[in-house]
Design a protein around this motif. Structure first.
Motif, PDB file in Angstrom:
ATOM      1  N   GLY A 117      26.931 -15.440   0.429  1.00 13.05           N
ATOM      2  CA  GLY A 117      28.041 -15.538   1.370  1.00 13.05           C
ATOM      3  C   GLY A 117      28.699 -14.209   1.656  1.00 13.05           C
ATOM      4  N   ALA A 118      28.040 -13.142   1.246  1.00 14.65           N
ATOM      5  CA  ALA A 118      28.645 -11.815   1.447  1.00 14.65           C
ATOM      6  C   ALA A 118      28.488 -11.329   2.886  1.00 14.65           C
ATOM      7  N   ARG A 119      27.647 -12.007   3.670  1.00 15.27           N
ATOM      8  CA  ARG A 119      27.395 -11.561   5.040  1.00 15.27           C
ATOM      9  C   ARG A 119      28.392 -12.165   6.029  1.00 15.27           C
ATOM     10  N   THR A 120      28.275 -11.718   7.270  1.00 16.17           N
ATOM     11  CA  THR A 120      29.122 -12.302   8.318  1.00 16.17           C
ATOM     12  C   THR A 120      28.281 -12.694   9.533  1.00 16.17           C
ATOM     13  N   THR A 121      26.964 -12.680   9.354  1.00 13.83           N
ATOM     14  CA  THR A 121      26.070 -13.147  10.425  1.00 13.83           C
ATOM     15  C   THR A 121      25.138 -14.199   9.831  1.00 13.83           C
ATOM     16  N   PRO A 122      24.649 -15.136  10.675  1.00 18.30           N
ATOM     17  CA  PRO A 122      23.873 -16.264  10.142  1.00 18.30           C
ATOM     18  C   PRO A 122      22.656 -15.837   9.316  1.00 18.30           C
ATOM     19  N   TYR A 123      22.441 -16.574   8.236  1.00 16.59           N
ATOM     20  CA  TYR A 123      21.312 -16.305   7.346  1.00 16.59           C
ATOM     21  C   TYR A 123      20.028 -16.853   7.937  1.00 16.59           C
ATOM     22  N   VAL A 124      18.973 -16.019   7.957  1.00 24.19           N
ATOM     23  CA  VAL A 124      17.645 -16.505   8.348  1.00 24.19           C
ATOM     24  C   VAL A 124      16.869 -16.851   7.077  1.00 24.19           C
TER      25      VAL A 124
END
Ligand SMILES: NC(=O)c1ccc[n+]([C@@H]2O[C@H](COP(=O)([O-])OP(=O)(O)OC[C@H]3O[C@@H](n4cnc5c(N)ncnc54)[C@H](OP(=O)(O)O)[C@@H]3O)[C@@H](O)[C@H]2O)c1
Length: 313
Positions: A117-124
């Motif tokens: 959850g460290a990202r801010t763009t959708p996970y592929v």
């Protein structure tokens, strides 16, 4: 129209495991006509018992095994780690071995909680996994056990924030609390996408549609597809926080003139609502792969919530 040739034609005997659960119930209720369904759950079938799985499925010889069985209580997984890893980690591995031995396709349901959850763009699908809870770790171990089993004919479908009939879930919890409390504090700094089990069940049937000649009631697509085996992400589309999700639920209740005690929904932070298990602060899944393979659009979470409410009472 999308047209491919099918790698998996001619099989229709399908076993659903964890059949009494929320997602599995929806799968069983929406089963295509061409399928003979075999339902399994505790106590008669335990996915942690490899011998029992061998015996049961060597006899039945299903063409597809859909595994919805899991230890899904995220916080309880922290205090019952051994159980979590047995059910969510080892269990899918046993199922994959059995599926390989009898020549069945395995469909396994996994979770957005395999990501940090460290990202801010959708996970592929091939983004780095990095679970931050025992539940997420155990579910990742289940995925890895399938990959390590030597089974090539599998679909692992990661999903998020599931709700639907027949299960404890966030929507039903908010509906209940709105009649019991005047004020509710809901976390506003965790973002994801709600998923209606009706849509996910249709997506699962869609992925294995070459077997069942199934066309999605959501999209009314008639096209045949071939979905290459592997990992897929599926949730509804859009993004929201738990707070925004709760607001939408309460709005639905108010539109339905429900008698509510609730006066105020208060946005709060994760820090103000400590729980045993850490949650990803952002776990939106990219559905591009699913959309490309099926040619289907995915409905927005607000639209699906509305459909859930229309079908609910
Ligand atoms: N719910 C969510 O928000 C969410 C989000 C992302 C992904 N997922 C994944 O989606 C899948 C379906 O979730 P769900 O919410 O529909 O689950 P659910 O309602 O909790 O159903 C799980 C079912 O599995 C059964 N089960 C538990 N341990 C078992 C075992 N050892 N052997 C056989 N059956 C067993 C449960 O029986 P008992 O009730 O008797 O234990 C229950 O009937 C799971 O893989 C879950 O990890 C869920």
């Amino acid at each position: 129209m999308t047209s491919y040739s099918s790698p998996v034609t001619g099989y229709k005997k399908i076993a659903v495991i964890g059949a009494n659960g929320m997602l599995a119930s929806m799968l069983c209720d929406s089963v295509p006509k061409s399928v003979t369904l075999h339902r399994f759950d505790l106590p008669e079938l335990d996915i942690t018992d490899a011998d029992q799985l061998n015996t049961t499925f060597a006899e039945l010889k299903p063409d597809v095994v859909i595994n919805c069985a899991a230890f899904t209580q995220v916080d309880a997984c922290e205090s019952q780690r051994e159980m979590a890893f047995q059910v969510n980690g080892a269990g899918p591995g046993h199922l994959a071995t059995v599926a390989r031995n009898i020549g069945a396709v395995l469909v396994h349901v996994s979770t957005d909680f395999v990501f940090s959850g460290a990202r801010t763009t959708p996970y592929v699908e091939d983004d780095m996994t990095e679970p931050i809870s025992a539940y997420g770790e155990s579910k990742l171990q289940g995925e890895q056990a399938i990959l390590a089993s030597g089974l090539s004919d599998y679909y692992i479908i990661r999903t998020s924030w599931l709700y639907g009939p027949g299960g404890p879930n966030f929507v039903e919890t908010i509906i209940r609390l709105a009649t019991e409390r005047e004020e509710l504090g809901i976390v506003t700094d965790q973002f994801g996408t709600p998923t209606y089990t009706g849509d996910l069940a249709a997506a699962i049937w869609r992925l294995i549609s070459p077997i069942t000649s199934y066309s999605s009631p959501v999209t009314q697509h008639q096209s045949q597809i071939t979905a290459p085996y592997g990992i897929y992400h599926y949730s509804n589309s859009g993004v929201c926080s738990w707070y925004e999700f709760a607001c939408a639920i309460v709005e639905q209740l108010r539109n339905d003139n429900a008698s509510l005690k609730l006066r105020e929904l208060k946005p709060i932070t994760t820090a103000e609502y400590p729980l045993p298990a850490e949650r990803p602060s952002y776990s939106v899944l990219s559905k591009e792969k699913y959309k490309q393979v099926t040619g289907d659009e995915i409905s927005d979470w607000r639209y699906s919530l509305d459909r859930y409410f229309k079908n609910r009472s």
